[in-house]
Design a protein around this motif. Sequence first.
Motif, PDB file in Angstrom:
ATOM      1  N   CYS A  18      -5.149  30.451  25.313  1.00  0.00           N
ATOM      2  CA  CYS A  18      -6.352  30.216  24.527  1.00  0.00           C
ATOM      3  C   CYS A  18      -6.019  30.256  23.042  1.00  0.00           C
ATOM      4  O   CYS A  18      -5.312  31.139  22.585  1.00  0.00           O
ATOM      5  CB  CYS A  18      -7.401  31.278  24.863  1.00  0.00           C
ATOM      6  SG  CYS A  18      -8.943  31.095  23.943  1.00  0.00           S
ATOM      7  N   HIS A  20      -8.208  30.795  20.740  1.00  0.00           N
ATOM      8  CA  HIS A  20      -9.118  31.727  20.077  1.00  0.00           C
ATOM      9  C   HIS A  20      -8.667  33.178  20.226  1.00  0.00           C
ATOM     10  O   HIS A  20      -8.775  33.952  19.291  1.00  0.00           O
ATOM     11  CB  HIS A  20     -10.534  31.570  20.630  1.00  0.00           C
ATOM     12  CG  HIS A  20     -11.110  30.222  20.406  1.00  0.00           C
ATOM     13  ND1 HIS A  20     -11.573  29.795  19.185  1.00  0.00           N
ATOM     14  CD2 HIS A  20     -11.271  29.175  21.252  1.00  0.00           C
ATOM     15  CE1 HIS A  20     -12.006  28.549  19.287  1.00  0.00           C
ATOM     16  NE2 HIS A  20     -11.831  28.149  20.530  1.00  0.00           N
ATOM     17  N   LYS A  66     -10.314  27.337  31.415  1.00  0.00           N
ATOM     18  CA  LYS A  66     -11.326  28.266  30.922  1.00  0.00           C
ATOM     19  C   LYS A  66     -10.652  29.593  30.615  1.00  0.00           C
ATOM     20  O   LYS A  66      -9.856  30.094  31.405  1.00  0.00           O
ATOM     21  CB  LYS A  66     -12.438  28.477  31.946  1.00  0.00           C
ATOM     22  CG  LYS A  66     -13.545  29.364  31.428  1.00  0.00           C
ATOM     23  CD  LYS A  66     -14.693  29.437  32.392  1.00  0.00           C
ATOM     24  CE  LYS A  66     -15.799  30.288  31.782  1.00  0.00           C
ATOM     25  NZ  LYS A  66     -16.942  30.386  32.662  1.00  0.00           N
ATOM     26  N   CYS A  67     -10.997  30.182  29.463  1.00  0.00           N
ATOM     27  CA  CYS A  67     -10.456  31.474  29.071  1.00  0.00           C
ATOM     28  C   CYS A  67     -11.233  32.579  29.782  1.00  0.00           C
ATOM     29  O   CYS A  67     -12.461  32.614  29.703  1.00  0.00           O
ATOM     30  CB  CYS A  67     -10.542  31.649  27.561  1.00  0.00           C
ATOM     31  SG  CYS A  67      -9.900  33.239  27.005  1.00  0.00           S
ATOM     32  N   CYS A  70     -12.833  35.026  26.455  1.00  0.00           N
ATOM     33  CA  CYS A  70     -13.867  34.534  25.541  1.00  0.00           C
ATOM     34  C   CYS A  70     -14.735  33.428  26.145  1.00  0.00           C
ATOM     35  O   CYS A  70     -15.762  33.071  25.582  1.00  0.00           O
ATOM     36  CB  CYS A  70     -13.249  34.078  24.226  1.00  0.00           C
ATOM     37  SG  CYS A  70     -12.114  32.698  24.357  1.00  0.00           S
ATOM     38  N   LYS A  72     -14.192  30.191  26.449  1.00  0.00           N
ATOM     39  CA  LYS A  72     -14.035  28.846  25.888  1.00  0.00           C
ATOM     40  C   LYS A  72     -13.378  27.935  26.915  1.00  0.00           C
ATOM     41  O   LYS A  72     -12.548  28.365  27.708  1.00  0.00           O
ATOM     42  CB  LYS A  72     -13.173  28.890  24.623  1.00  0.00           C
ATOM     43  CG  LYS A  72     -13.694  29.806  23.541  1.00  0.00           C
ATOM     44  CD  LYS A  72     -14.879  29.205  22.854  1.00  0.00           C
ATOM     45  CE  LYS A  72     -15.314  30.139  21.724  1.00  0.00           C
ATOM     46  NZ  LYS A  72     -16.401  29.662  20.984  1.00  0.00           N
ATOM     47  N   THR A  73     -13.750  26.662  26.898  1.00  0.00           N
ATOM     48  CA  THR A  73     -13.198  25.695  27.842  1.00  0.00           C
ATOM     49  C   THR A  73     -12.496  24.571  27.078  1.00  0.00           C
ATOM     50  O   THR A  73     -12.801  24.296  25.916  1.00  0.00           O
ATOM     51  CB  THR A  73     -14.298  25.080  28.728  1.00  0.00           C
ATOM     52  OG1 THR A  73     -15.232  24.403  27.904  1.00  0.00           O
ATOM     53  CG2 THR A  73     -14.986  26.141  29.556  1.00  0.00           C
ATOM     54  N   ALA A  74     -11.563  23.918  27.765  1.00  0.00           N
ATOM     55  CA  ALA A  74     -10.843  22.774  27.194  1.00  0.00           C
ATOM     56  C   ALA A  74     -10.333  21.914  28.340  1.00  0.00           C
ATOM     57  O   ALA A  74      -9.999  22.426  29.414  1.00  0.00           O
ATOM     58  CB  ALA A  74      -9.681  23.242  26.335  1.00  0.00           C
ATOM     59  N   ASP A  96      -9.138  26.847  12.941  1.00  0.00           N
ATOM     60  CA  ASP A  96      -9.558  25.441  12.987  1.00  0.00           C
ATOM     61  C   ASP A  96      -8.748  24.589  12.031  1.00  0.00           C
ATOM     62  O   ASP A  96      -8.516  23.409  12.291  1.00  0.00           O
ATOM     63  CB  ASP A  96     -11.041  25.318  12.654  1.00  0.00           C
ATOM     64  CG  ASP A  96     -11.922  25.916  13.742  1.00  0.00           C
ATOM     65  OD1 ASP A  96     -11.457  25.939  14.917  1.00  0.00           O
ATOM     66  OD2 ASP A  96     -13.043  26.350  13.443  1.00  0.00           O
TER      67      ASP A  96
END
Length: 99
Positions: A18, A20, A66-67, A70, A72-74, A96
């Motif tokens: 991840c 993040h 998916k993390c 946190c 977050k997905t990608a 970023d």
Amino acid sequence: MGYKMEIPMGMLFRKMYCRHCGQRLEREKVTNVYFPGDPNFSRTMHFGGKTIINIGKQTVVTYIYKCPDCGKTATYYEQVHIARRQRKLGKRILTDVEI
């Protein structure tokens, strides 16, 4: 009824992290069901070199990252780009601006 599953080969073997929080990402299954008349419905499917005509509903399964920490997905292709930046900069957590 048709069934179609798509998973990139790299998703099976590569470890991704991840951007993040730096935690190792997990695969998550995404299932979509399409009916005749839907924009993403496909009348024909290919299986083992044969073309199959589909009349009923169609189930399409894809995978994303998916993390677990946190949330977050990608997609695989987004994560490949991020992994290259992580490797080039020598760290797992990126801002970023660094992407």
